[in-house]
Structure formats: structure tokens, C-alpha cells
Write an enzyme that holds these catalytic residues in place. Structure first.
Site, PDB file in Angstrom:
ATOM      1  N   ASP A  19      28.916  21.022  68.017  1.00  0.00           N
ATOM      2  CA  ASP A  19      30.342  21.293  67.897  1.00  0.00           C
ATOM      3  C   ASP A  19      30.599  22.219  66.703  1.00  0.00           C
ATOM      4  O   ASP A  19      30.267  21.884  65.571  1.00  0.00           O
ATOM      5  CB  ASP A  19      31.081  19.964  67.706  1.00  0.00           C
ATOM      6  CG  ASP A  19      32.589  20.104  67.713  1.00  0.00           C
ATOM      7  OD1 ASP A  19      33.088  21.248  67.748  1.00  0.00           O
ATOM      8  OD2 ASP A  19      33.276  19.062  67.678  1.00  0.00           O
ATOM      9  N   HIS A  33      33.475  22.987  65.431  1.00  0.00           N
ATOM     10  CA  HIS A  33      34.793  22.748  64.852  1.00  0.00           C
ATOM     11  C   HIS A  33      34.733  21.974  63.528  1.00  0.00           C
ATOM     12  O   HIS A  33      35.360  20.927  63.349  1.00  0.00           O
ATOM     13  CB  HIS A  33      35.680  22.004  65.858  1.00  0.00           C
ATOM     14  CG  HIS A  33      35.883  22.763  67.133  1.00  0.00           C
ATOM     15  ND1 HIS A  33      35.042  22.612  68.229  1.00  0.00           N
ATOM     16  CD2 HIS A  33      36.812  23.678  67.482  1.00  0.00           C
ATOM     17  CE1 HIS A  33      35.464  23.404  69.196  1.00  0.00           C
ATOM     18  NE2 HIS A  33      36.533  24.063  68.779  1.00  0.00           N
ATOM     19  N   CYS A  57      35.572  29.514  67.768  1.00  0.00           N
ATOM     20  CA  CYS A  57      34.568  28.532  68.219  1.00  0.00           C
ATOM     21  C   CYS A  57      33.629  29.088  69.297  1.00  0.00           C
ATOM     22  O   CYS A  57      32.430  28.826  69.263  1.00  0.00           O
ATOM     23  CB  CYS A  57      35.234  27.244  68.684  1.00  0.00           C
ATOM     24  SG  CYS A  57      36.530  27.429  69.916  1.00  0.00           S
TER      25      CYS A  57
END
EC number: 3.4.22.-
Length: 398
Positions: free
Chosen positions: A279, A281, A77
Site C-alpha cells: 500500500d 498510502h 498512488c
């Protein structure tokens, strides 16, 4: 596992599904140096956010190093966030901050070329393969989580091999940005110039800054400036909140890398005391170039609701990013820092004119002499100069 990953793939919605998720307020929203009035400019705001390149976990790419992982889910990430910050710098360099993306609209060739720099292939200069393997030289095993400082060091090294974008990457040390060092690194003589007898261009002095006049260098190499910081011990110290938010207002802003322990986000702006972030993820399938040489970019832009978190929930380990295409942009950034950041009693970082005398001499980074090209240079990381920076930053406040 495949079924679990696949259900997160291509989680794309349309603007109308989340226009009301922002509160109904008269407050301004700041996104990478641009302001939007939330009450009247929601569509414009969301269009601006969706135009940012969005890099997420991917799966089914060629194994890293030939025998390593074929997905970065669970560990990549921060690398993806670093890619997003760098991609924003390249967008500003080639297309400008005001460039906007529209779904299924033909884009400039520079946009496609930028996107191809980040594809998950070992021959792409900023791929997950290159970043993970360059991280080995920074003490990180492939598959190990990176912190903000480590990814900054990796980008600095990889940029040395990127002739097309030709960026100067400066990563600050000891919470200090040195104007003299940046000028030395970015001021370059034109290739056609006769360099005999010419000296290094004079550096900017404080009095010239305040008057708005500068000793200009012959040519300026576009600057990616990364400032790794630790803004507290276990949580961010509230005394830094205003200065941190001020950085997102600067026209040179590339946002910030950070998040929570082992959970990285790319922060691009704020609303009140809430940070807005992209994000990484979400796990999507590897995308390669098509037969015509272009990339289907539909999964590289986030049309989901932009997420927000209270700034006080931010882990104190962060890295700020700024892009200065021209020397005047850097001079303006220095003026803004002096006005907005250095006015605080407890400063988030320092900006100094001269190289500190107790530091080792500054040597602008140069491409190592290796005989390989493309992805193979990664095998020669031992030839790169060892960095003395670590992931543990100086504690600015207790």
C-alpha cells in the site's frame, strides 16, 4: 497538515508483531511466482514480502516542474505502484528473483543503483517528477490521478531513455499480446555483429512452442510486459478470478496494478481468495543520496503487516506485469498462458502468434531524437509519438 502527515511517517514494525495476522492454515501463499507454505514458512514469507521495494507518498521533494507540488500525497498512488512493479523487474534483471534484502546489511551496488532510479528528483529516470510530467503527454495534468493503463504508457516512454537497464517495454493493446511483435522488439543483434545482409530473426511458431524448441534470436533485450485489462464493468467478473490468480504463480510474475477507484495498490500475491498487496498510502519525507553516494533504504521496505483484500472487491481496471529476462522465459510464459489462461471459455486476454492484419503495422518504440538529456527531456514530450490508447479498456464481459 504537516502534523497529520508526519504521524504516518516511518510506520515500521517488526515481524514478530504481525506473524499471527495471517490465518493458521495449510494453504499455500503465492508471491510473485514463488510459493510459501503458510503454516511452516511464515518468517520466510514475510522476509520475501519485505524484500520488495516499497514506494509511498513522499513530501518535501523539489517542486515538480519547478512550481508544481512538492508532495504526491492524495494523487500519486498509482505512480508509486508503477514504480514498485518496475523496480521488481529491475531487481529480477540485475539480482534475480531469489535475491533477498536484510535490514542494515550491505547490498550489491546494483541494488543501490536501482534504488537511485526512483528517488524523488527530476534527474532520476523513474522519479515522481519524470512520471508526472510524462503523464502530461498522456492527457493527465500534474497532480491528477493515473489509471493502470496510463502509468503503463508512461513507463514505456521513460524506459526509452534508460540505457543502463535497457528494457523493452511492451504494453498490450485490445487485450491481446502479439508474440511476433514482442520478438521483433526484443530480438536484437549484438553490437559487434555484422548486420549487413542479416534479416529480422524468425519468430516463434505455435508448433515449436508445443515441442519446446525455438528459433532463437541472436540477443534478447529483457522484456517488461504489461497487460492492461478491464475484467468487468463496475466490479470484477468472478469468471476471471482463477485466471487472475494463476498469473501470480508464473515465475515471470511482477504482480498487478489496481485497487479501488482513486485508490491504487500493488498486488504481489494471494492467499485463497484474498489478494496480498503493498500500500503506497503512507506519507514519508523525501530521501536523497548521502555524501558517500548511497541511499538510506530503511523507508523503502515495508516491514508492516502485508495487507489483504478479497479479490471480488477489486476494481475491474487492472494491469498485469511480467518480466522475461531471456527469450526462453518469454517462450515459457507463452506456454503457461496457453495452458492456464487460454483454456477458459471467457478468456482474460488473448495471446496470438501473428500481428492482426487490421491493426496498424507494429513499429518497435525508439528513443526520440531530442537534444536535451536527463530531466530536461521531459520538456520535449510533444516529440514523442502520440499513443492511441486510452484509459477506457474494452469491456470483456457484461
Amino acid at each position: 497538515m504537516e502534523s497529520v502527515l508526519s504521524k504516518y511517517e516511518n510506520q515500521i514494525t517488526i515481524f514478530a508483531d504481525y506473524l499471527e495476522e495471517f490465518p493458521d492454515t495449510d494453504e499455500l501463499v503465492w508471491i510473485l511466482g514463488k510459493q510459501h507454505l503458510l503454516k511452516t514458512e511464515k518468517s520466510k514469507l514475510l522476509s520475501d514480502i519485505s524484500a520488495r521495494l516499497w514506494f509511498t507518498y513522499r513530501r518535501k521533494f523539489s517542486p515538480i516542474g519547478g512550481t508544481g507540488p512538492s508532495s504526491d500525497a492524495g494523487w500519486g498512488c498509482m505512480l508509486r505502484c508503477g514504480q514498485m512493479m518496475l523496480a521488481q523487474a529491475l531487481i529480477c534483471r540485475h539480482l534475480g528473483r531469489d535475491w533477498n534484502w536484510e535490514k542494515q546489511k550491505e547490498q550489491p551496488k546494483e541494488y543501490q543503483r536501482i534504488l537511485q532510479c526512483f528517488l524523488d528528483r527530476k534527474d532520476c529516470c523513474y522519479s515522481i517528477h519524470q512520471m508526472a510530467q510524462m503523464g502530461v503527454g498522456e492527457g493527465k495534468s500534474i497532480g491528477e490521478w493515473f489509471g493502470p493503463n496510463t502509468v503503463a504508457q508512461v513507463l514505456k516512454k521513460l524506459a526509452l531513455f534508460d540505457e543502463w537497464n535497457s528494457l523493452a517495454v511492451y504494453v498490450s493493446m485490445d487485450n491481446t499480446v502479439v508474440i511476433e511483435d514482442i520478438k521483433k522488439m526484443c530480438c536484437v543483434l549484438p553490437s559487434s555483429a555484422d548486420t549487413v545482409g542479416e534479416s529480422t530473426p524468425s519468430t516463434l511458431n505455435a508448433s515449436n512452442q508445443s515441442r519446446g524448441t525455438f528459433d532463437c534470436c541472436p540477443a534478447w533485450k529483457p522484456l517488461l510486459l504489461i497487460v492492461p485489462l478491464r475484467l468487468g464493468i463496475n466490479q470484477i467478473n468472478p469468471v476471471y478470478v482463477d485466471a487472475f490468480k494463476e498469473c501470480f504463480k508464473m515465475p515471470q510474475s511482477l504482480g498487478a496494478l489496481g485497487g479501488k477507484p482513486n485508490n491504487a495498490y500493488y498486488f504481489i500475491g494471494f492467499l485463497g481468495d484474498e489478494l496480498i498487496f503493498l500500500d503506497p498510502h503512507t506519507t514519508q519525507t523525501f530521501v536523497n543520496t548521502e555524501e558517500n553516494g548511497t541511499v538510506d533504504d530503511q523507508t523503502f521496505h515495508c516491514l508492516q503487516s502485508p495487507q489483504r483484500m478479497n479479490i471480488l472487491n477489486l476494481d475491474p481496471s487492472v494491469a498485469l506485469g511480467f518480466f522475461c529476462k531471456e527469450e526462453k522465459d518469454f517462450d515459457n510464459w507463452c506456454s503457461l498462458v496457453q495452458k492456464e489462461i487460454l483454456k477458459e471459455n471467457l478468456r482474460m486476454f488473448e495471446l496470438v502468434q501473428k500481428h492482426p492484419s487490421h491493426w496498424p503495422p507494429f513499429v518497435p518504440p525508439a528513443k526520440p531524437e531530442v537534444t536535451t538529456s536527463g530531466a530536461e527531456f521531459i520538456d520535449s514530450t510533444e516529440q514523442l509519438e502520440e499513443s492511441d490508447l486510452e484509459e477506457d479498456f474494452e469491456i470483456l464481459s457484461v
